[in-house]
Design an enzyme around this catalytic site. Structure first.
Site, short mmCIF file in Angstrom:
data_model
loop_
_atom_site.label_atom_id
_atom_site.label_comp_id
_atom_site.label_asym_id
_atom_site.label_seq_id
_atom_site.Cartn_x
_atom_site.Cartn_y
_atom_site.Cartn_z
N GLY A 100 1.01 -1.34 0.67
CA GLY A 100 -0.24 -0.13 0.03
C GLY A 100 1.13 1.15 0.00
O GLY A 100 2.01 1.72 0.21
N ILE A 179 -3.52 -10.34 -3.55
CA ILE A 179 -4.11 -10.47 -2.52
C ILE A 179 -5.36 -11.18 -2.06
O ILE A 179 -5.65 -12.50 -1.73
CB ILE A 179 -3.77 -9.43 -1.42
CG1 ILE A 179 -2.71 -9.08 -1.27
CG2 ILE A 179 -4.94 -9.77 -0.37
CD1 ILE A 179 -2.24 -7.87 0.24
N ARG A 259 -7.34 -1.22 4.79
CA ARG A 259 -6.26 -0.43 5.82
C ARG A 259 -7.49 -0.39 5.85
O ARG A 259 -8.32 -0.28 6.18
CB ARG A 259 -5.65 0.49 5.11
CG ARG A 259 -4.81 -0.18 3.58
CD ARG A 259 -3.35 1.08 5.16
NE ARG A 259 -1.76 0.80 4.57
CZ ARG A 259 -1.64 -0.16 4.46
NH1 ARG A 259 -2.06 -1.87 4.44
NH2 ARG A 259 -0.15 -0.30 3.42
N HIS A 307 -2.56 -5.68 13.59
CA HIS A 307 -1.96 -5.47 12.20
C HIS A 307 -0.85 -6.54 11.15
O HIS A 307 0.31 -5.97 11.58
CB HIS A 307 -1.17 -4.05 11.61
CG HIS A 307 -1.68 -3.72 10.64
ND1 HIS A 307 -1.27 -1.98 9.98
CD2 HIS A 307 -1.03 -4.02 8.90
CE1 HIS A 307 -1.23 -1.87 8.67
NE2 HIS A 307 -0.71 -3.44 8.32
#
Length: 340
Positions: A100, A179, A259, A307
């Site tokens: 990202g 992904i 995110r 995360h």
């Protein structure tokens, strides 16, 4: 003297303790954080004047970035116009150790013709694994079950702690990139009945995976599991809000490995409290780190992971290595391996 041969570069980076073969000491590289895997530091130190930022703050970066030719960028400090200006006109490359790019002012870098790379591909498997973990944990109420054990409220009857099945379900993937595709491939083994996805356009990869292309609203209403694996952009910011959750089945499970900014967390908290949806599994959230007294932490039907999507030894090492290799390519006048 002791020599260590690094076959990848064809150089001897260590001759004694203090010597480095100066392949191009005129070039300067700044690594923005002090906790990147050593493979990246070693690759760059063998070729360039390499500085590692010892404090992961914007102020520390601003103090060190002047005069660098390349910046090895982690996601801990936002690379904004202040840092770009402080670097100077000689900055020619930014290597992001992430897939990202929401933490980088990409448009400003491109305006100045500064090359950019990221690390797609090498992290797909690890992030997809976390997506499967969160999907199962939320569907089978792992957090709630742990709470019952800790509170000594474990009950034995046939209606207690019933979860949701992947077998026979419809799984919706919001963002069928690499992904998202890796997630579908893993979940196929769970006898999922149907995969659907949404995005800007129908994809050949979707057809190859047997997934049906739908609108976002259609995906929300038809899916038993909704997995967010899209990048954070102005278009996708808080796309999962109160309105979106109301379009989902009351029995559905929401998973986010993209995110945190994809989700309006106030809307999600309300949906979980009011049983608008069954459960959620989150690897990303706002802010990070999340405080222990945050409302999301208190919800028994929300399974949280701090995360950890790329957090395996091999994945982080591969990400760091690829970032360093992209910087080496840029400073050597060669094509980037994974350009943005």
């Amino acid at each position: 003297m002791s020599y260590t041969f690094v076959g990848l570069l064809g150089v001897f980076p260590d001759v004694g303790k203090h010597f480095r073969l100066p392949l191009n000491q005129a070039k300067k590289v700044l690594i923005s954080t002090n906790d990147v895997p050593m493979i990246a530091i070693e690759l760059l130190e063998a070729r360039y004047n390499t500085v590692v930022n010892d404090i992961n703050t914007k102020e520390s970066l601003l103090a060190k970035v002047a005069g660098v030719n390349a910046l090895f960028c982690s996601a801990k400090v936002k690379l904004d116009i202040d840092i770009i200006n402080a670097a100077g006109a000689q900055l020619e490359m930014v290597g992001a150790m992430s897939a990202g790019l929401d933490n980088i002012d990409v448009e400003e870098l491109k305006r100045r013709n500064i090359k950019i790379s990221n690390t797609p591909g090498v992290l797909n498997a690890a992030v997809a694994d976390i997506a499967v973990l969160l999907t199962l944990a939320a569907a089978r109420r792992l957090r709630e079950g742990r709470i019952h054990i800790e509170n000594n409220t474990w009950t034995s009857n046939h209606k207690w702690m019933l979860g949701r099945d992947l077998k026979g379900s419809t799984v919706g993937i919001v963002g069928l990139g690499e992904i998202g595709q890796a997630i579908v491939k893993r979940l196929k083994g769970f006898e999922v009945s149907q995969f659907v996805y949404c995005g800007h356009r129908e994809k050949l990869e979707g057809k190859e995976l047997g997934a049906e292309f739908l609108t976002f609203d259609e995906l929300l209403s038809q899916s038993d599991f909704v997995i967010a694996s899209c990048p954070l952009t102005p278009e996708t910011k808080e796309m999962f809000n109160e309105t979106a959750f109301k379009k989902m089945k009351r029995t559905s499970v929401f998973v986010n490995i993209g995110r945190g900014g994809l989700v309006d967390q106030t809307g999600l908290i309300k949906a979980l409290r009011e049983d608008t949806i069954f459960a959620a599994g989150l690897d990303v959230m706002v802010p990070e780190p999340l405080s222990s007294d945050h409302e999301l932490v208190k919800l028994p039907n929300c399974f949280l992971s701090p995360h950890l999507g790329t957090a395996t030894y091999q994945t982080r090492s591969d990400m760091a290595k690829l970032t360093a290799q992209n910087i080496i390519a840029a400073l050597s006048g060669e094509k980037l391996i994974t350009p943005v």
